[in-house]
Design a protein around this motif. Structure first.
Motif, PDB file in Angstrom:
ATOM      1  N   LEU B  77       0.834  -1.211   0.000  1.00  0.00           N
ATOM      2  CA  LEU B  77       0.000   0.000   0.000  1.00  0.00           C
ATOM      3  C   LEU B  77       0.865   1.256   0.000  1.00  0.00           C
ATOM      4  O   LEU B  77       0.548   2.233  -0.676  1.00  0.00           O
ATOM      5  N   GLY B  78       1.956   1.215   0.749  1.00  0.00           N
ATOM      6  CA  GLY B  78       2.842   2.375   0.831  1.00  0.00           C
ATOM      7  C   GLY B  78       3.446   2.707  -0.520  1.00  0.00           C
ATOM      8  O   GLY B  78       3.515   3.873  -0.917  1.00  0.00           O
ATOM      9  N   VAL B  79       3.887   1.692  -1.231  1.00  0.00           N
ATOM     10  CA  VAL B  79       4.459   1.906  -2.566  1.00  0.00           C
ATOM     11  C   VAL B  79       3.379   2.435  -3.505  1.00  0.00           C
ATOM     12  O   VAL B  79       3.568   3.430  -4.203  1.00  0.00           O
ATOM     13  N   LEU B  80       2.217   1.782  -3.453  1.00  0.00           N
ATOM     14  CA  LEU B  80       1.105   2.180  -4.326  1.00  0.00           C
ATOM     15  C   LEU B  80       0.723   3.642  -4.094  1.00  0.00           C
ATOM     16  O   LEU B  80       0.528   4.412  -5.042  1.00  0.00           O
ATOM     17  N   ALA B  81       0.662   4.022  -2.819  1.00  0.00           N
ATOM     18  CA  ALA B  81       0.184   5.362  -2.486  1.00  0.00           C
ATOM     19  C   ALA B  81       1.203   6.445  -2.826  1.00  0.00           C
ATOM     20  O   ALA B  81       0.867   7.624  -2.852  1.00  0.00           O
ATOM     21  N   THR B  82       2.455   6.066  -3.069  1.00  0.00           N
ATOM     22  CA  THR B  82       3.451   7.084  -3.413  1.00  0.00           C
ATOM     23  C   THR B  82       3.735   7.114  -4.916  1.00  0.00           C
ATOM     24  O   THR B  82       4.571   7.896  -5.361  1.00  0.00           O
ATOM     25  N   ARG B  83       3.064   6.250  -5.710  1.00  0.00           N
ATOM     26  CA  ARG B  83       3.216   6.336  -7.180  1.00  0.00           C
ATOM     27  C   ARG B  83       2.333   7.472  -7.685  1.00  0.00           C
ATOM     28  O   ARG B  83       1.313   7.791  -7.045  1.00  0.00           O
ATOM     29  N   PRO B  84       2.714   8.064  -8.812  1.00  0.00           N
ATOM     30  CA  PRO B  84       1.903   9.170  -9.335  1.00  0.00           C
ATOM     31  C   PRO B  84       0.433   8.771  -9.492  1.00  0.00           C
ATOM     32  O   PRO B  84      -0.468   9.532  -9.151  1.00  0.00           O
ATOM     33  N   ALA B  85       0.189   7.534  -9.966  1.00  0.00           N
ATOM     34  CA  ALA B  85      -1.185   7.104 -10.219  1.00  0.00           C
ATOM     35  C   ALA B  85      -1.950   6.860  -8.920  1.00  0.00           C
ATOM     36  O   ALA B  85      -3.170   6.967  -8.886  1.00  0.00           O
ATOM     37  N   GLY B  86      -1.213   6.529  -7.850  1.00  0.00           N
ATOM     38  CA  GLY B  86      -1.888   6.154  -6.612  1.00  0.00           C
ATOM     39  C   GLY B  86      -1.933   7.252  -5.566  1.00  0.00           C
ATOM     40  O   GLY B  86      -2.444   7.055  -4.475  1.00  0.00           O
ATOM     41  N   ARG B  87      -1.362   8.399  -5.921  1.00  0.00           N
ATOM     42  CA  ARG B  87      -1.219   9.466  -4.938  1.00  0.00           C
ATOM     43  C   ARG B  87      -2.557   9.904  -4.339  1.00  0.00           C
ATOM     44  O   ARG B  87      -2.641  10.268  -3.174  1.00  0.00           O
ATOM     45  N   SER B  88      -3.617   9.828  -5.152  1.00  0.00           N
ATOM     46  CA  SER B  88      -4.929  10.243  -4.663  1.00  0.00           C
ATOM     47  C   SER B  88      -5.439   9.279  -3.581  1.00  0.00           C
ATOM     48  O   SER B  88      -6.312   9.624  -2.799  1.00  0.00           O
ATOM     49  N   LEU B  89      -4.854   8.058  -3.556  1.00  0.00           N
ATOM     50  CA  LEU B  89      -5.276   7.085  -2.549  1.00  0.00           C
ATOM     51  C   LEU B  89      -4.689   7.369  -1.175  1.00  0.00           C
ATOM     52  O   LEU B  89      -5.179   6.881  -0.169  1.00  0.00           O
ATOM     53  N   LEU B  90      -3.607   8.144  -1.167  1.00  0.00           N
ATOM     54  CA  LEU B  90      -2.813   8.302   0.055  1.00  0.00           C
ATOM     55  C   LEU B  90      -3.651   8.678   1.292  1.00  0.00           C
ATOM     56  O   LEU B  90      -3.550   8.014   2.323  1.00  0.00           O
ATOM     57  N   PRO B  91      -4.497   9.735   1.211  1.00  0.00           N
ATOM     58  CA  PRO B  91      -5.282  10.098   2.399  1.00  0.00           C
ATOM     59  C   PRO B  91      -6.213   8.972   2.861  1.00  0.00           C
ATOM     60  O   PRO B  91      -6.310   8.706   4.066  1.00  0.00           O
ATOM     61  N   THR B  92      -6.845   8.296   1.911  1.00  0.00           N
ATOM     62  CA  THR B  92      -7.758   7.195   2.259  1.00  0.00           C
ATOM     63  C   THR B  92      -7.002   6.077   2.945  1.00  0.00           C
ATOM     64  O   THR B  92      -7.417   5.573   4.005  1.00  0.00           O
ATOM     65  N   VAL B  93      -5.874   5.688   2.337  1.00  0.00           N
ATOM     66  CA  VAL B  93      -5.066   4.608   2.884  1.00  0.00           C
ATOM     67  C   VAL B  93      -4.637   4.934   4.311  1.00  0.00           C
ATOM     68  O   VAL B  93      -4.739   4.119   5.229  1.00  0.00           O
ATOM     69  N   ARG B  94      -4.194   6.190   4.489  1.00  0.00           N
ATOM     70  CA  ARG B  94      -3.761   6.610   5.826  1.00  0.00           C
ATOM     71  C   ARG B  94      -4.900   6.532   6.823  1.00  0.00           C
ATOM     72  O   ARG B  94      -4.746   6.020   7.922  1.00  0.00           O
TER      73      ARG B  94
END
Lengths: 309, 248
Positions: B77-94
């Motif tokens: 999840l950490g890798v995914l959330a820091t990719r350009p495509a996954g950046r929008s997921l970061l707040p949700t994941v957190r």
């Protein structure tokens, strides 16, 4: 050969590169100079596609960069930046070997090339190859950065203010190294800087950028003597342009061949700035000029001051 | 000289906890007389339903399994959330990870038991839920702290996305990530004790039984072993962390 043809780039509603065309010849050291925000780094990054063009085309060796695989393109072009960007978890030798490794060179050839570059860039502290970047001085780090950019013998090298963060002495020594390497290898170098003295000291030709346009392209002396408009003459320093000329011109071209003078001799390859400095230091208006240890003529203060000499 | 000294000291520090654990495992089964003299009123001063070695082994197995799963999920999840495509997921994941962390483990067990039954399964769920957050947080922090100049240079020299991740980003983020793994594992050692309340075999068994049966000797035996195991896990992972290339 690098060709820009009617390239444009917008960031938001700001035009960063405005319909710009430029051709850089093989083996040329071309310096883009201009104030911050003039678009020079953007233009440089279009060559290795770190910045995509909005319109127009960039060609390298006759091929549109968009038609090439992006990783292949980048591995074929050397790249050095002001912040260096050495990999902190890799030794100096491993850092230099980066692109040859990506290109799958045989190990023995990589080792040989790394040793060669360590010599070439005068990284001559014993055992420096096994050290980590954090243990190096700023100047050494940038030397490693330049070595890394040259490692795979690219025909084109892009350098974005590579010496901007160094002290003047270190910078001069690196400029001299770069110039010598470029002369010996015939590498085409596109170099970006905001420092005019650096630009004029290094360049075969200079391109002055203002507001996303190339305002003037020519030899350093062209820009100093024949600025196309007031903006160029302001940028190259108005009356100080004449002082800058002294740093660009060589003693060889202004001396009186065959004439005699007393004093400490100057080398024919020295700049007129060196000559003026030597005259001031020695309190003389004439100095002898030597080439390979033999007296070949004299340089005279009046000739430095005379216009168009 | 100074450095050698420091290295010697840290090696000694990381060797001590495993030695203490081994010593406890050897000595405790033979310490009935000692516990009897401390609590003469107890008829059974030494926990004997399952051997301490078996309990420690089961406990450690559960923690290792849970930590492995937490690392897989947290790192992914950490890798995914820091990719350009996954950046929008970061707040949700957190947010999800933080919610997972704030629910008390006992509540997780209470909710999980009706779904998963008694035993190791609900405990594993609770451990993973707790273990993901430190790994995820540290992975994101580590990846976001990789020097931007190194990334820029990597791009400019022709690294692909995947190769840049594996050869540049993860090695440079390895220190913080390992700190997250370490924290996750230690929290796991502690939390796993509660699992014995729902029937998982862990070092929590003597503690729970001691609390229920009013037998402080059982509680002490379980607590000593859990403590030594936590220190051991911390020391071993700490030694691994110190050997990472980014710690130079």
């Amino acid at each position: 050969m690098i060709e820009f043809e009617h390239v444009c780039k917008r960031f938001g509603d700001r035009m960063v590169i405005d319909d710009l065309s430029l051709r850089i010849d093989d083996g040329e050291l071309f310096v883009l100079v201009g104030p911050s925000g003039s678009g020079k780094s953007t233009l440089l990054r279009m060559v290795n596609r770190l910045v995509p063009v909005d319109a127009g085309s960039v060609r390298v060796g006759g091929e549109d960069v968009r038609s090439l695989d992006v990783e292949t393109l980048r591995r074929g072009i050397g790249y050095a930046i002001q912040s260096v960007g050495l990999f902190p978890h890799r030794t100096v030798a491993e850092n230099i070997a980066t692109v040859p490794r990506l290109l799958r060179w045989p190990e023995a050839r990589i080792r040989e090339r790394v040793d060669e570059l360590i010599d070439l860039l005068r990284l001559d502290d014993p055992g420096i190859g096994t050290r980590y970047p954090s243990t190096l001085s700023g100047g050494q780090q940038q030397r490693v950065g330049v070595a890394r950019a040259l490692a795979a013998r690219p025909r084109i090298v892009l350098m974005d203010e590579p010496f901007g963060a160094l002290d003047p002495l270190t910078r001069e020594s690196l400029q001299a190294s770069l110039k010598a390497i470029q002369r010996d290898t015939g590498t085409t170098i596109l170099f970006v800087t905001h420092d005019l003295d650096e630009a004029f000291g290094l360049a075969d030709r200079v391109g002055l950028m203002l507001g996303g346009r190339l305002v003037q392209v020519g030899t350093p002396l062209d820009l100093l003597r024949h600025p196309v408009d007031e903006r160029v003459s302001d940028f190259v320093g108005g009356t100080r342009a004449r002082l800058r000329e002294l740093a660009v011109r060589r003693v060889r071209d202004s001396m009186r061949a065959g004439e005699h003078a007393d004093g400490e001799p100057l080398d024919a390859d020295a700049t007129l700035q060196d000559a003026l400095g030597a005259m001031l230091a020695q309190g003389r208006e004439r100095l002898p000029v030597h080439e390979q240890g033999r007296a070949v003529g004299a340089i005279v203060l009046g000739d430095l001051v005379a216009r168009g000499a | 000289m100074h450095r050698l000294h420091a290295e010697g000291a840290s090696r000694w520090r990381s060797a001590l906890p495993p030695l203490v654990l081994a010593l406890l495992l050897v000595v405790l089964p033979h310490s009935a007389t000692w516990f009897h003299s401390a609590w003469p009123a107890l008829s059974h001063p030494l926990y004997a339903r399952t051997s301490f070695l078996a309990l420690t082994g089961a406990h450690l197995f559960l923690v290792v399994l849970a930590t492995t799963l937490s690392v897989a999920i947290g790192l992914g999840l950490g890798v995914l959330a820091t990719r350009p495509a996954g950046r929008s997921l970061l707040p949700t994941v957190r947010a999800v990870a933080v919610i997972g962390q704030t629910v008390p483990p006992v509540a997780v067990l209470a909710i999980a038991v009706p779904l998963l039954g008694f035993g190791a399964a609900p405990t594993l769920l609770a451990l993973v839920l707790y273990g993901v957050l430190p790994v995820l947080g540290q992975t994101v922090a580590g990846l976001e702290n990789v020097p931007p100049a190194a990334l820029h240079a990597a791009d400019g020299m022709g690294y692909g996305r995947w190769r840049r991740l594996v050869e540049v980003e993860l090695p440079l983020a390895a220190g913080p990530i390992m700190a997250g793994v370490r924290l996750s594992a230690i929290v796991g050692v502690g939390t796993a004790t509660i699992g014995s309340a729902v029937g998982a075999t862990t070092l929590g068994a003597p503690i729970v039984e001691g609390l229920v049966g009013n037998n402080p000797a059982y509680v002490l035996q379980g607590a000593l072993l859990v403590g030594a195991l936590a220190l051991t896990v911390d020391a071993v992972l700490g030694a691994v962390q110190r050997r990472l290339p980014t710690q130079r």
